[in-house]
Design a protein around this motif. Sequence first.
Motif, PDB file in Angstrom:
ATOM      1  N   SER A 160      41.535  35.999  45.132  1.00 41.75           N
ATOM      2  CA  SER A 160      41.532  36.073  43.606  1.00 41.75           C
ATOM      3  C   SER A 160      41.546  34.794  42.874  1.00 41.75           C
ATOM      4  CB  SER A 160      42.665  36.875  43.107  1.00 41.75           C
ATOM      5  OG  SER A 160      42.895  37.036  41.910  1.00 41.75           O
ATOM      6  N   LYS A 161      40.987  34.545  41.729  1.00 41.07           N
ATOM      7  CA  LYS A 161      41.051  33.452  40.936  1.00 41.07           C
ATOM      8  C   LYS A 161      42.582  33.343  40.075  1.00 41.07           C
ATOM      9  CE  LYS A 161      36.222  33.600  40.095  1.00 41.07           C
ATOM     10  NZ  LYS A 161      35.495  33.433  38.723  1.00 41.07           N
TER      11      LYS A 161
ATOM     12  N   VAL B 166      36.763  38.694  33.326  1.00 42.45           N
ATOM     13  CA  VAL B 166      35.816  38.822  32.157  1.00 42.45           C
ATOM     14  C   VAL B 166      36.836  38.816  30.944  1.00 42.45           C
ATOM     15  CG1 VAL B 166      34.541  40.510  30.770  1.00 42.45           C
ATOM     16  CG2 VAL B 166      34.448  40.426  33.403  1.00 42.45           C
TER      17      VAL B 166
ATOM     18  N   GLU C 292      40.227  40.426  40.722  1.00 43.71           N
ATOM     19  CA  GLU C 292      38.810  39.538  41.160  1.00 43.71           C
ATOM     20  C   GLU C 292      37.509  40.141  40.300  1.00 43.71           C
ATOM     21  OE1 GLU C 292      38.429  40.603  45.163  1.00 43.71           O
ATOM     22  OE2 GLU C 292      40.091  39.700  45.922  1.00 43.71           O
ATOM     23  N   SER C 293      37.502  41.134  39.632  1.00 43.87           N
ATOM     24  CA  SER C 293      36.337  41.556  39.072  1.00 43.87           C
ATOM     25  C   SER C 293      36.659  41.688  37.474  1.00 43.87           C
ATOM     26  CB  SER C 293      35.730  43.157  39.917  1.00 43.87           C
ATOM     27  OG  SER C 293      35.500  42.667  41.043  1.00 43.87           O
ATOM     28  N   ILE C 294      37.644  42.139  37.090  1.00 45.18           N
ATOM     29  CA  ILE C 294      37.744  42.630  35.877  1.00 45.18           C
ATOM     30  C   ILE C 294      38.539  41.567  34.895  1.00 45.18           C
ATOM     31  CG2 ILE C 294      38.764  44.316  34.232  1.00 45.18           C
ATOM     32  CD1 ILE C 294      38.312  46.412  36.385  1.00 45.18           C
TER      33      ILE C 294
ATOM     34  N   GLU D 270      43.956  44.022  43.245  1.00 45.27           N
ATOM     35  CA  GLU D 270      43.233  42.831  43.925  1.00 45.27           C
ATOM     36  C   GLU D 270      41.723  42.997  43.120  1.00 45.27           C
ATOM     37  OE1 GLU D 270      43.146  42.959  47.961  1.00 45.27           O
ATOM     38  OE2 GLU D 270      45.355  42.075  48.008  1.00 45.27           O
ATOM     39  N   PHE D 271      41.148  44.289  43.085  1.00 46.09           N
ATOM     40  CA  PHE D 271      39.768  44.688  42.473  1.00 46.09           C
ATOM     41  C   PHE D 271      40.077  44.269  41.113  1.00 46.09           C
ATOM     42  CE2 PHE D 271      37.479  47.586  39.704  1.00 46.09           C
ATOM     43  CZ  PHE D 271      36.297  47.109  40.131  1.00 46.09           C
TER      44      PHE D 271
END
Length: 75
Positions: free
Chosen positions: A3-4, A50, A45-47, A41-42
């Motif tokens: 993850s960032k 944004v 990493e993904s939301i 984690e999702f």
Amino acid sequence: MKSKFDLPKEKKDDLVKEIKAYFLDERNEEIGDLAAMLMLEFIMESIAPVFYNLGVEDSHTYMGEKLDDLFGIMK
């Protein structure tokens, strides 16, 4: 993929509890710690990136406007 966003373990644990509570309250589903951690984690990493980027863009716009205001006081 890493993850960032790095969060302290205590904060991750709190967020896992929040996700589990959400699933129970909103979906009447009990999920385990692993499922909640995978969901976290999702999201991280993904939301989350944004929304982070939107915040950066908003900050850039705001700071640009303030710099323009600064030039307005030139003599």
